[in-house]
Scaffold this active site. Structure first.
Site, PDB file in Angstrom:
ATOM      1  N   GLU A 224      38.611  21.567 -12.788  1.00 61.02           N
ATOM      2  CA  GLU A 224      39.249  20.294 -13.142  1.00 61.02           C
ATOM      3  C   GLU A 224      40.758  20.309 -12.893  1.00 61.02           C
ATOM      4  OE1 GLU A 224      37.443  17.500 -16.111  1.00 61.02           O
ATOM      5  OE2 GLU A 224      37.368  19.370 -17.224  1.00 61.02           O
TER       6      GLU A 224
ATOM      7  N   LYS B  83      33.347  16.547 -25.058  1.00 60.87           N
ATOM      8  CA  LYS B  83      34.731  16.116 -25.296  1.00 60.87           C
ATOM      9  C   LYS B  83      35.130  16.522 -26.707  1.00 60.87           C
ATOM     10  CE  LYS B  83      37.654  12.244 -23.903  1.00 60.87           C
ATOM     11  NZ  LYS B  83      38.641  12.980 -23.109  1.00 60.87           N
TER      12      LYS B  83
HETATM   13  N1  PLP Z   1      38.120  15.667 -17.811  1.00 58.68           N
HETATM   14  C1  PLP Z   1      38.670  15.832 -19.022  1.00 58.68           C
HETATM   15  C2  PLP Z   1      38.849  17.203 -19.540  1.00 58.68           C
HETATM   16  C3  PLP Z   1      39.077  14.700 -19.764  1.00 58.68           C
HETATM   17  O1  PLP Z   1      39.640  14.840 -20.960  1.00 58.68           O
HETATM   18  C4  PLP Z   1      38.904  13.412 -19.216  1.00 58.68           C
HETATM   19  C5  PLP Z   1      39.337  12.249 -19.968  1.00 58.68           C
HETATM   20  O2  PLP Z   1      38.605  11.613 -20.659  1.00 58.68           O
HETATM   21  C6  PLP Z   1      38.302  13.296 -17.954  1.00 58.68           C
HETATM   22  C7  PLP Z   1      37.929  14.438 -17.287  1.00 58.68           C
HETATM   23  C8  PLP Z   1      38.064  11.965 -17.369  1.00 58.68           C
HETATM   24  O3  PLP Z   1      36.987  11.335 -17.999  1.00 58.68           O
HETATM   25  P1  PLP Z   1      36.891   9.772 -18.070  1.00 58.68           P
HETATM   26  O4  PLP Z   1      36.875   9.275 -16.697  1.00 58.68           O
HETATM   27  O5  PLP Z   1      35.594   9.500 -18.759  1.00 58.68           O
HETATM   28  O6  PLP Z   1      38.055   9.313 -18.839  1.00 58.68           O
HETATM   29  C1  COI Z   2      41.969  10.517 -19.404  1.00 59.45           C
HETATM   30  O1  COI Z   2      41.730   9.452 -19.977  1.00 59.45           O
HETATM   31  O2  COI Z   2      41.960  10.619 -18.185  1.00 59.45           O
HETATM   32  C2  COI Z   2      42.302  11.684 -20.200  1.00 59.45           C
HETATM   33  O3  COI Z   2      42.393  12.733 -19.670  1.00 59.45           O
HETATM   34  C3  COI Z   2      42.507  11.477 -21.627  1.00 59.45           C
HETATM   35  C4  COI Z   2      43.463  12.458 -22.228  1.00 59.45           C
HETATM   36  C5  COI Z   2      44.563  11.729 -22.919  1.00 59.45           C
HETATM   37  C6  COI Z   2      42.715  13.335 -23.179  1.00 59.45           C
END
Ligand code: PLP
Ligand code: COI
Length: 342
Positions: free
Chosen positions: A222, A186
């Site tokens: 994604e 991230k």
């Molecule tokens: N994919 C990306 C690129 C993201 O920035 C996020 C957001 O955090 C997610 C997936 C989803 O991850 P999470 O469920 O941990 O928020």
């Molecule tokens: C999420 O929390 O699902 C995201 O994608 C965070 C985003 C604001 C970077």
């Protein structure tokens, strides 16, 4: 200081609102220091800091909720600590120990308790942990000093429609991340890499861009900044790929899907397979599930339609409800996901 009376809890955007405090901790001489409570929103930064020049930057996102039983709950924060540690290993930053990460998260939520939106509003308190290289370097190498901080801000839904469907545009023009690059971490650079694709998708009237694998453009990666899942034959299917972020929401949804008696498959998903899903969704902290109306491939002129009426499918709805009920302490937290503030 933000006047709390001026906040329209029910109509909060997914944006930044000042709160009272953030918490910070510096890494110097090979060790983490003491936790500092800060009411300043800016960071004094050396102009040669590695976060500014060479992208030594990582962030996380998580939420805390005011629940109907009056308690405050925070979701799977240890998982965010673990993912940030993985990111640190990925771009050569020091790892923030889980204990320190969790302690700071608890402190910053407690300190800003008055900014936790009321349960009825559907809004929540978003935590944004941030780790940056603050030490100066001109040669391309890791910094010797770092700052880890967490700020919070009350947020509403990521997409304006809340739990309603969104449409996505397949992008072949831009890649977010390479298979052996930083997509599984991230780091801010991934989001910079995705901005043009996101802009094009918006220009063409879509909520978001949809990425295929960068190497062959054959498999699903994604949905913008969220993971993808599809539902068919009572099975939850989600991509396995080295260039996608391991979503904590997706990991939790896979568990809930199993708990609800669905089969779970994590494997490469060829783009044509989109035609076979009964339901599809994007998942992430911001929205939990954002159901997908259709995914459009404007190169082949194929439209993969999952919902004609803008309503989410029944299994997405079930997954979403169970997920939210666990977060709000309405259904039992059988997997030990929640931190409860007494
Ligand atoms: N994919 C990306 C690129 C993201 O920035 C996020 C957001 O955090 C997610 C997936 C989803 O991850 P999470 O469920 O941990 O928020
Ligand atoms: C999420 O929390 O699902 C995201 O994608 C965070 C985003 C604001 C970077």
């Amino acid at each position: 200081m933000e006047k709390i009376d001026n906040i329209d809890w029910a109509n909060l955007p997914f944006g930044y609102i000042s709160t009272d405090y953030n918490v910070r901790c510096y890494y110097r001489n090979g060790a983490w220091g003491e936790i500092e409570v800060c009411s300043e929103e800016t960071i004094p930064l050396h102009m040669a800091a590695t976060c500014l020049h060479y992208g030594q930057e990582a962030f996380e996102g998580q939420k805390a909720f005011r629940c109907p039983d009056g308690k405050i709950r925070m979701f799977r924060i240890e998982e965010n600590a673990a993912r940030m540690q993985s990111t640190s290993r990925g771009i050569l930053m020091p790892e923030v120990p889980t204990e320190l990460f969790v302690e700071m998260a608890k402190r910053v939520v407690k300190l800003n308790e008055r900014f936790l939106p009321p349960y009825e509003s559907g809004a929540s308190l978003y935590l944004r942990p941030l780790l940056i290289g603050t030490g100066p370097q001109v040669g391309v190498r890791p910094a010797e000093e770092y700052l880890f901080l967490i700020f919070v801000t009350p947020v509403g839904p990521y997409f304006k429609g809340g739990f309603a469907t969104n449409n996505y545009l397949i992008t072949r023009e831009f890649d977010r991340a390479a298979p052996l690059g930083t997509g599984c971490f991230k780091v801010g650079g991934n989001y910079a890499a995705g901005m043009r694709a996101n802009h094009v998708a918006h220009e063409k009237g879509y909520a978001c861009e949809f990425y295929l694998d960068a190497k062959e453009k054959k498999y699903i990666d994604e949905c913008g900044a969220a993971n993808f899942f599809g539902i068919k034959n009572n099975t939850y299917v989600t991509p396995a790929s080295s260039s996608i972020l391991p979503s904590i929401t997706n990991k939790s949804l896979m568990q809930i899907a199993e708990d609800l008696g669905l089969k779970v498959e994590r494997r490469p998903i060829p783009v044509e397979e989109l035609a076979t899903f009964e339901e599809a969704g994007a998942c992430g902290t911001a929205a939990v599930i954002s159901p997908i109306g259709k995914i459009v491939d404007d190169e082949t002129n194929i439209e993969y339609v999952f919902s004609k009426d803008g309503r989410p499918g029944p299994i997405s709805e079930q997954l979403y409800t169970r997920f939210r009920n666990i977060q709000y302490g309405i259904e039992p937290d059988t997997h030990g996901w929640m931190t409860v503030f007494e």
